[in-house]
Design a protein around this motif. Structure first.
Motif, short mmCIF file in Angstrom:
data_model
loop_
_atom_site.label_atom_id
_atom_site.label_comp_id
_atom_site.label_asym_id
_atom_site.label_seq_id
_atom_site.Cartn_x
_atom_site.Cartn_y
_atom_site.Cartn_z
N VAL A 49 0.88 -1.18 0.00
CA VAL A 49 0.00 0.00 0.00
C VAL A 49 0.91 1.21 0.00
CG1 VAL A 49 -1.79 1.29 1.20
CG2 VAL A 49 -1.77 -1.20 1.33
N GLY A 50 0.86 1.98 -1.07
CA GLY A 50 1.77 3.11 -1.18
C GLY A 50 1.10 4.32 -1.78
N ILE A 51 1.94 5.29 -2.13
CA ILE A 51 1.44 6.56 -2.66
C ILE A 51 1.85 6.69 -4.12
CG2 ILE A 51 1.54 9.06 -2.39
CD1 ILE A 51 2.22 8.55 0.60
N THR A 52 0.89 7.14 -4.94
CA THR A 52 1.19 7.36 -6.36
C THR A 52 0.51 8.65 -6.78
OG1 THR A 52 1.23 6.30 -8.53
CG2 THR A 52 -0.80 6.05 -7.23
N ARG A 53 0.65 9.01 -8.04
CA ARG A 53 -0.06 10.19 -8.53
C ARG A 53 -1.31 9.73 -9.25
NH1 ARG A 53 2.15 15.32 -8.74
NH2 ARG A 53 4.31 15.45 -7.99
N TYR A 86 -2.16 13.45 -5.45
CA TYR A 86 -1.68 12.13 -5.00
C TYR A 86 -2.85 11.23 -4.65
CZ TYR A 86 3.02 14.06 -4.84
OH TYR A 86 4.22 14.62 -5.17
N LYS A 104 -1.96 3.64 -3.94
CA LYS A 104 -1.79 2.47 -4.81
C LYS A 104 -1.87 1.24 -3.92
CE LYS A 104 0.89 0.64 -8.64
NZ LYS A 104 1.64 -0.55 -8.31
#
Lengths: 77, 334
Positions: A32-36, A41, A44
């Motif tokens: 579980v992360g950060i994307t654009r 933002y 993901k």
């Protein structure tokens, strides 16, 4: 449906800590992360395999949009 | 013969006539194998290959391909002819050999970024970069724990070789360093890094800046690596590849290791920029740099076979500043 606006990094970070708890009971989560997403933002969420066809997965957490991807099992290289 | 008959006969021939070739012969090395214990890689045959070819229309025959001329008239081919009632196409194809080893898998002195290395009991990974302990002067090499420390199982002082064992390296002839420190991999709580260092043996020359095919390492990059950042790496298996950051601050990355599944938090995710993957097994330990500035941002350690824009898999990497802090070392880039 949350009002559509570009989310800041801090908003997404706050949602990220909740996202795992939301998704883990529904599917095999391997990230579980950060994307654009769009102009801002978003989250993901990586799944090990496609979720069962009758499972409806959230498209946002605390109003932050989520992009799902089936990535398989991460392995050391 | 019909296709089903040809398939059945082919299986039977491999199990009977060709058995001797399956159990002897030189070891064949697969190009992309994850860095791990050397045991468990099976020896494979040279010599005779058996398949199925089309004879005419819906008629099939057994295809036999020989790598040595004497095999054309040998007893194995004769047995195959007899069992296939002469519905056989036998051809001499000459020796089939692995392509010449890539530059990254060869032995190199002076040492450079991106070349094959590993603990003597590990197949092979990648030498990521050169570092120094904070307050110290001795040069060390940086790679993953699972490359240099065999997933916590190695001991301080153990030999590290270049090229790695899988690429023909051996101790002591190819020894370059002694294991000097590791961030222990934890099974019961999230990990931040998969990293270890080896103290370079005395008088060993090294070039801490050249990234072959890309340019000179410019130093340490920023802590924040945004989505969309274009990156590159030089690694033991796939060589120089370019990619793009697809996610950052990635938590709950559950990665399969020999010692079990391990969770990593705060990771960087990368996809290949072109048609191929950004990394494969053996690229572990590669230093990842911003492609344009050549500032170092991450240490490669894991990947998947699926996902990404080109569906060639995704790569996972530890933020480099976390790695350096965990090991209390600084990057050597001058």
């Amino acid at each position: 449906m949350a009002e559509s606006h570009a989310h800041t990094l801090d908003e997404v970070r706050a949602a990220k800590s909740r996202a795992l708890a939301v998704f883990e009971p529904l599917a095999a989560v391997v990230g579980v992360g950060i994307t654009r997403i769009g102009d801002g933002y978003g989250l993901k969420v990586n799944l090990r395999e496609p979720p069962p066809s009758d499972t409806r997965l959230p498209t946002e957490v605390d109003g932050v949009p989520v992009r799902l991807e089936v990535v398989g099992q991460p392995r050391k290289q | 013969m019909q296709l089903d008959s040809a398939r059945g006969l082919k299986r039977a021939l491999i199990e009977t006539v060709l058995t001797p070739f399956v159990s002897v012969g030189p070891q064949v090395k697969i190009l992309a194998v994850p860095a791990g214990p050397v045991a468990g890689v099976s020896p494979v045959q040279p010599s005779i290959a058996v398949g199925i070819g089309r004879k005419a229309g819906h008629e099939f025959q057994i295809a036999v391909r020989c790598q040595r001329r004497e095999l054309m008239t040998g007893k194995e081919v004769e047995q195959i002819r007899r069992k296939a009632k002469n519905e056989v196409d036998v051809r001499y194809i000459g020796p089939v050999s692995k392509r010449a080893a890539p530059w990254t898998q060869l032995r190199h002195r002076p040492l450079q970024i991106g070349i094959s290395t590993g603990h003597v009991k590990v197949t092979a990974g990648t030498l990521g970069a050169f570092v120094r302990k904070r307050g110290g002067t001795d040069p060390h090499i940086l790679s993953n724990n699972h490359v240099l420390a065999n997933e916590n199982r190695a001991k301080t002082g153990d030999a590290i070789i270049q090229a790695g064992t899988y690429d023909g390296g051996a101790d002591p002839a190819d020894r370059i360093a002694a294991l000097a420190g590791m961030a222990r991999l934890r099974k019961t709580e999230p990990n931040a890094v998969d990293a270890a260092i080896g103290k370079l043996d005395d008088a060993l020359e090294f070039d801490p800046r050249t990234i072959r095919g890309l340019g000179k390492l410019a130093g340490l990059g920023a802590a924040f690596v945004d989505e969309g950042t274009e990156v590159a790496k030089l690694g033991r298996t796939t060589g120089l590849t370019r990619g793009r950051v697809t996610a950052f601050e990635l938590d709950n990355v559950v990665v399969t290791f020999d010692i079990g599944p391990l969770r990593f938090d705060g990771q960087i995710e990368i996809e290949g920029a072109d048609d191929g993957p950004f990394s494969r097994g053996g690229d572990s330990g590669s230093l990842i740099v911003e492609a344009n500035t050549r500032l170092a941002v991450a240490l490669l350690f894991a990947g998947t076979e699926a996902g990404g824009e080109n569906d060639q898999g995704l790569t996972y990497a530890n933020p480099l500043r976390s790695v350096l802090d965990a090991l209390k070392v600084d990057l050597v880039a001058e």
